[in-house]
Design a protein around this motif. Structure first.
Motif, short mmCIF file in Angstrom:
data_model
loop_
_atom_site.label_atom_id
_atom_site.label_comp_id
_atom_site.label_asym_id
_atom_site.label_seq_id
_atom_site.Cartn_x
_atom_site.Cartn_y
_atom_site.Cartn_z
N LEU A 126 -22.24 -23.91 30.14
CA LEU A 126 -23.29 -22.95 29.80
C LEU A 126 -22.79 -21.53 29.94
N SER A 127 -23.44 -20.64 29.21
CA SER A 127 -23.23 -19.20 29.39
C SER A 127 -24.34 -18.68 30.28
N GLY A 128 -24.01 -17.75 31.14
CA GLY A 128 -25.00 -17.24 32.08
C GLY A 128 -25.76 -16.03 31.59
N ASP A 129 -25.68 -15.71 30.29
CA ASP A 129 -26.25 -14.44 29.85
C ASP A 129 -27.15 -14.54 28.62
N HIS A 130 -27.89 -15.65 28.50
CA HIS A 130 -28.83 -15.79 27.40
C HIS A 130 -30.23 -16.09 27.95
N ILE A 131 -31.25 -15.69 27.19
CA ILE A 131 -32.64 -15.90 27.58
C ILE A 131 -33.22 -17.03 26.73
N TYR A 132 -33.58 -18.15 27.36
CA TYR A 132 -34.12 -19.30 26.63
C TYR A 132 -34.57 -20.36 27.62
N LYS A 133 -35.33 -21.33 27.12
CA LYS A 133 -35.69 -22.53 27.88
C LYS A 133 -35.18 -23.73 27.09
N MET A 134 -34.50 -24.62 27.78
CA MET A 134 -33.93 -25.77 27.08
C MET A 134 -33.82 -26.96 28.03
N ASP A 135 -34.21 -28.13 27.55
CA ASP A 135 -34.11 -29.36 28.32
C ASP A 135 -32.75 -30.01 28.02
N TYR A 136 -31.80 -29.81 28.92
CA TYR A 136 -30.45 -30.34 28.71
C TYR A 136 -30.42 -31.86 28.75
N SER A 137 -31.42 -32.50 29.37
CA SER A 137 -31.43 -33.97 29.43
C SER A 137 -31.62 -34.55 28.03
N LYS A 138 -32.38 -33.87 27.18
CA LYS A 138 -32.57 -34.34 25.80
C LYS A 138 -31.27 -34.20 25.02
N LYS A 187 -19.93 -21.00 5.54
CA LYS A 187 -20.38 -22.07 4.64
C LYS A 187 -21.71 -22.66 5.08
N SER A 188 -22.11 -22.40 6.32
CA SER A 188 -23.40 -22.89 6.81
C SER A 188 -23.99 -21.86 7.77
N ASN A 189 -25.19 -22.15 8.24
CA ASN A 189 -25.85 -21.22 9.17
C ASN A 189 -26.08 -21.85 10.54
N LEU A 190 -25.32 -22.90 10.87
CA LEU A 190 -25.44 -23.56 12.17
C LEU A 190 -24.54 -22.84 13.18
N ALA A 191 -25.14 -21.94 13.96
CA ALA A 191 -24.37 -21.09 14.87
C ALA A 191 -24.29 -21.71 16.26
N SER A 192 -23.10 -21.70 16.82
CA SER A 192 -22.91 -22.21 18.18
C SER A 192 -23.63 -21.32 19.17
N MET A 193 -24.34 -21.94 20.12
CA MET A 193 -25.03 -21.21 21.18
C MET A 193 -24.16 -21.08 22.42
N GLY A 194 -22.94 -21.60 22.37
CA GLY A 194 -22.09 -21.57 23.55
C GLY A 194 -22.54 -22.54 24.62
N ILE A 195 -23.27 -23.58 24.20
CA ILE A 195 -23.74 -24.63 25.11
C ILE A 195 -23.10 -25.94 24.65
#
Length: 426
Positions: A126-138, A187-195
């Motif tokens: 994970l990166s320690g500098d983003h604002i979000y909520k995410m269920d990593y178990s999913k 070629k696409s718009n799927l950007a890595s979130m660094g997760i």
């Protein structure tokens, strides 16, 4: 010890140079956000809410504030004998010279012993500098279902923005067949979130091999392309909720301002997915008979005797009588003097603004010293700064240190100018 299912490695050593003076004395994950939080509270809270109870936090640049804030992890229920939170600074190994972390993957490579000691089947990066909520178990369930070696969380961005990110090119099942790091013509718009979720034995092997080639081993530049080229199974995991990289002055200000909307897109008040932070048991906020607050976040310990509109105010801030604060972020332990007007500014912690100060007025002239950082009209005051009474400060200005009236030209700092008062060390 029983094998752990998943361990998290949280990269929190970034300088965050695009936040300018806000990160002069602290790493970006240690910057305040939303009145009572630090940026790192969000991925940390996501970990415990997702059932990930072993977290290694990799620090490097100015780690003091982060170390003090996290402590032994009590607010996040990470003060555990087995697992819990561990601060992982660069260190010298026996008989070897110590070295800084020189890339995201290099930082993980230098802590292989820590990961091995916890014996996880999967490692969450994970990166320690983003604002979000995410269920990593999913995300882990998705990783297992697709029998992945690597799963990369992705966000759909506009094609115009795509060249700023690492881009995943994937088939109709979201299996990745190509990775491009900040491509000029995406070629696409799927950007890595660094997760990332890695199957640990596969990542361990890749880290050791790549370290022989790249001293600055990086996930986006080296590890992901290497594993893809070797035919490993990589899938994109689509994330469709709120996610914000608060890496610039404008994006940081905007993300804070979004919190004060009547129905904010990012909700801090959900009981089922709380954001935890260090609570120093401040006294309640107080609004005096002369005080007025409209559409703002006001934290504990604040005393409001002036007017606050559309602003985010951290703990223990005093807004004195006659002062007006509009569209601004005021961090903890600041004082805004009588009859001062603060408009679209960010004021870092422990700062004292004198009386009759006018800040954030004039033409939108980019800062002459750092035009790429300060260019959207927001004036930024560094931590532990003193602003003398009766001065006027324009837009895109930077002030840091114990400023005096003589530092201002005719009691005025024109838009785009800076005053940096260096402390004399005796």
């Amino acid at each position: 010890m029983r094998k752990k299912e998943m361990l998290s490695m949280l990269l929190a050593g970034g300088q965050g140079s695009r936040l300018g003076i806000l990160t002069s004395g602290k790493a970006k994950p240690g910057v305040s956000f939303g009145g009572k939080y630090k940026i790192i509270d969000f991925p940390l809270s996501n970990c415990i809410n997702s059932g990930v109870s072993t977290v290694g936090i990799l620090t490097q640049y100015q780690p003091l504030i982060l170390n003090q804030h996290i402590g032994i992890g009590i607010p996040w229920d990470l003060d555990r004998r087995n697992g819990g939170v561990t601060m992982l600074a660069p260190h010298a190994k026996t008989g070897e010279k110590g070295e800084w972390y020189s890339g995201t993957a290099n930082a993980i490579f230098q802590n292989i012993d820590y990961i091995d000691a916890n014996d996880p089947e999967y490692v969450l990066i994970l990166s320690g500098d983003h604002i979000y909520k995410m269920d990593y178990s999913k995300m882990l369930d998705y990783h297992k279902k697709n029998k992945c070696d690597v799963t990369i969380a992705v966000l759909e961005v506009s094609m115009e923005e795509a060249s700023r990110f690492g881009i995943m090119n994937a088939d109709e099942h979201d299996k990745i067949y190509e990775f491009e790091e900040k491509p000029e013509h995406p070629k696409s718009n799927l950007a890595s979130m660094g997760i990332y979720i890695f199957t640990w034995d596969k990542l361990r092997e890749a880290l050791i091999e790549d370290n022989k080639i790249h001293a600055d081993s990086d996930f986006g530049k080296h590890i992901i392309p290497k594993m893809l080229g070797e035919g490993k199974t990589l899938y994109a995991y689509r994330f469709k909720d709120y996610w914000k990289d608060v890496g610039t002055i404008e994006s940081y200000w905007q993300a804070n301002m979004e919190l004060i909307q009547t129905l904010p897109e990012f909700n801090l008040y959900e009981d089922f997915w709380k954001i935890y932070t260090q609570n120093n048991h401040q006294p309640p906020q107080y609004t005096g008979s002369t005080g007025s607050v409209k559409t703002s976040l006001i934290s504990d310990g604040c005393e409001i005797y002036g007017t606050v509109e559309n602003s985010v105010i951290s703990a223990n801030v005093v807004i004195e009588e006659g002062a007006i604060v509009r569209g601004s972020i005021i961090m903890e332990n600041c004082v805004i003097g009588k009859n001062s007007v603060i408009d679209r500014c960010i004021i870092d912690q422990n700062t004292i603004v004198g009386e009759n100060v006018v800040m954030g007025v004039g033409d939108n002239v980019a800062n002459e010293d750092k035009p790429k950082i300060y260019n959207t009209g927001i004036t930024v005051i560094g931590s532990d700064t003193t602003i003398p009474s009766n001065v006027t400060i324009g837009k895109n200005c930077v002030v840091s240190g114990k400023a005096e009236s003589k530092d201002f030209n005719g009691n005025t700092l024109a838009s785009g100018k800076s005053i940096i008062v260096e402390e004399v060390v005796l």
